[in-house]
Design a protein around this motif. Structure first.
Motif, short mmCIF file in Angstrom:
data_model
loop_
_atom_site.label_atom_id
_atom_site.label_comp_id
_atom_site.label_asym_id
_atom_site.label_seq_id
_atom_site.Cartn_x
_atom_site.Cartn_y
_atom_site.Cartn_z
N SER A 195 -14.51 20.34 30.75
CA SER A 195 -14.97 19.63 31.77
C SER A 195 -14.83 18.06 31.68
CB SER A 195 -16.74 19.76 32.19
OG SER A 195 -17.28 19.40 31.02
N LEU A 196 -14.82 17.47 32.76
CA LEU A 196 -14.86 15.77 32.56
C LEU A 196 -16.28 15.33 33.09
CD1 LEU A 196 -11.49 15.04 34.32
CD2 LEU A 196 -11.81 15.16 31.84
N ASP A 197 -16.76 14.26 32.21
CA ASP A 197 -18.12 13.79 32.77
C ASP A 197 -17.55 12.50 33.77
OD1 ASP A 197 -20.81 13.41 33.08
OD2 ASP A 197 -20.93 12.04 31.13
N LEU A 198 -17.91 12.32 34.96
CA LEU A 198 -17.47 11.22 35.83
C LEU A 198 -19.05 10.52 36.17
CD1 LEU A 198 -15.57 10.04 37.54
CD2 LEU A 198 -15.99 11.48 39.40
N VAL A 199 -19.20 9.28 36.06
CA VAL A 199 -20.17 8.66 36.27
C VAL A 199 -19.79 7.53 37.34
CG1 VAL A 199 -22.00 7.18 35.70
CG2 VAL A 199 -20.96 9.13 34.00
N VAL A 200 -20.34 7.46 38.60
CA VAL A 200 -20.36 6.68 39.65
C VAL A 200 -21.65 5.78 39.62
CG1 VAL A 200 -19.76 6.04 41.86
CG2 VAL A 200 -18.60 8.00 40.91
N THR A 201 -21.65 4.22 39.59
CA THR A 201 -22.82 3.52 39.59
C THR A 201 -22.78 3.00 40.82
OG1 THR A 201 -22.89 3.28 37.30
CG2 THR A 201 -24.26 1.82 38.51
N ALA A 202 -23.58 3.29 42.04
CA ALA A 202 -23.65 2.94 43.38
C ALA A 202 -25.06 2.01 43.65
CB ALA A 202 -23.36 3.93 44.17
N PRO A 203 -24.61 0.95 44.64
CA PRO A 203 -25.92 0.36 44.99
C PRO A 203 -26.78 0.73 46.25
CG PRO A 203 -23.91 -0.78 46.07
CD PRO A 203 -23.57 0.51 45.13
N VAL A 204 -28.03 0.71 46.30
CA VAL A 204 -28.92 1.08 47.33
C VAL A 204 -29.56 -0.04 47.97
CG1 VAL A 204 -30.95 2.66 47.87
CG2 VAL A 204 -29.16 3.58 46.38
N SER A 205 -29.51 -0.33 48.99
CA SER A 205 -30.30 -1.38 49.60
C SER A 205 -31.89 -0.90 50.08
CB SER A 205 -29.65 -1.84 50.93
OG SER A 205 -30.42 -2.77 51.42
N ALA A 206 -32.52 -2.02 49.50
CA ALA A 206 -33.97 -1.55 49.54
C ALA A 206 -34.41 -1.69 51.10
CB ALA A 206 -35.03 -2.25 48.73
N ARG A 207 -33.88 -2.85 51.76
CA ARG A 207 -34.14 -3.26 52.94
C ARG A 207 -33.11 -4.16 53.82
NH1 ARG A 207 -39.57 -6.95 53.60
NH2 ARG A 207 -38.11 -8.26 52.65
#
Length: 205
Positions: A158-170
Motif C-alpha cells: 500500500s501507499l500512505d497518502l496524507v493530505v493536509t486541508a484547511p477548515v474555516s471556523a467561520r
C-alpha cells in the motif's frame, strides 16, 4: 471539506494515474467482505485517520474572492487537518497490482500539494495550499499494520497518502465595496460651481 478532498483525489487519480485503464476507484473500507464482492480491477483510497495539524495554524483572517477578484467574504483563521489515506490496488494478479501502485506512485509523487484546478467548494474559496505527501514514513500512532488488523484483512502492499486541508471556523460576508461618485454643485445664481465627492456603498444612489 473531507468530501472535497475525496473528489479532488478521485479526479487526480482517474485523469492521470489511471487514464484509459478503466480501473474503478473506491473509498470503501477494504475489508475481507468488500474484497470478496469486488468484481473489477480497483484502486482503493481508504480514509483511516483524521487529526489536526496545529503546526500550520496561523493568526489572521483569510479573504475569499470571486472569479473577478472581488472580495466577497472573510474567513476566520482556519484549522488544518491531516487526512491519511491507505491506497491499495486490487486485481486478480499481484503483478498487475504492483503496476497500478507504480503508476499511482509515479503520478502522485509529482505533487507537493493538491492542484488548484482540482479543488472545489470551501477548498477553492480559501485559496490556500493543500499539502500532500505520498509514501512518507507514517507518524506516531499511524502503524499501517494495525490498520489492516482493524479491517480484518491480510497485509497488502500500500501507499500512505496524507493530505493536509484547511477548515474555516467561520465565514463572514464582506461589506459592499465602496464607490466614489462626483456631483456638481452651484449657488442659486449659477455664478459659482464646485464639485463635491460623495462616498456611497456599491449599488446605492
Amino acid at each position: 471539506m473531507i468530501h472535497e478532498v475525496d473528489e479532488a483525489l478521485r479526479g487526480l487519480v482517474v485523469a492521470e494515474a489511471l487514464a484509459g485503464t478503466g480501473v474503478d476507484v473506491s473509498f470503501d473500507a477494504p475489508t475481507r467482505d468488500w474484497a470478496n464482492r469486488r468484481n473489477a480491477p480497483t484502486v482503493n483510497l481508504f480514509l483511516y485517520d483524521i487529526r489536526e495539524d496545529r503546526s500550520r495554524h496561523f493568526q489572521g483572517r483569510v479573504a475569499e474572492r470571486d472569479a473577478a477578484g472581488q472580495m466577497v467574504a472573510w474567513h476566520d483563521s482556519p484549522h488544518f487537518f491531516a487526512l491519511s489515506y491507505l491506497v491499495t490496488a486490487w486485481t486478480n494478479r499481484p503483478t498487475d497490482e504492483h503496476r497500478l501502485l507504480s503508476a499511482l506512485l509515479t503520478n502522485l509523487v509529482r505533487y507537493d500539494e493538491l492542484p488548484a484546478d482540482r479543488m472545489t467548494g470551501s477548498l477553492a474559496a480559501l485559496r490556500l495550499a493543500v499539502p500532500m505527501a505520498v509514501a512518507a514514513p507514517p507518524g506516531e500512532g499511524r502503524a499501517l499494520a494495525d490498520v489492516w488488523t482493524a479491517l480484518g484483512g491480510e497485509l497488502k502492499p500500500s501507499l500512505d497518502l496524507v493530505v493536509t486541508a484547511p477548515v474555516s471556523a467561520r465565514r463572514t460576508p464582506a461589506a459592499p465595496p465602496v464607490r466614489e461618485r462626483t456631483v456638481g454643485v452651484s449657488d442659486i445664481t449659477g455664478a459659482r460651481a464646485s464639485r463635491r465627492t460623495r462616498v456611497v456603498p456599491d449599488g446605492r444612489r
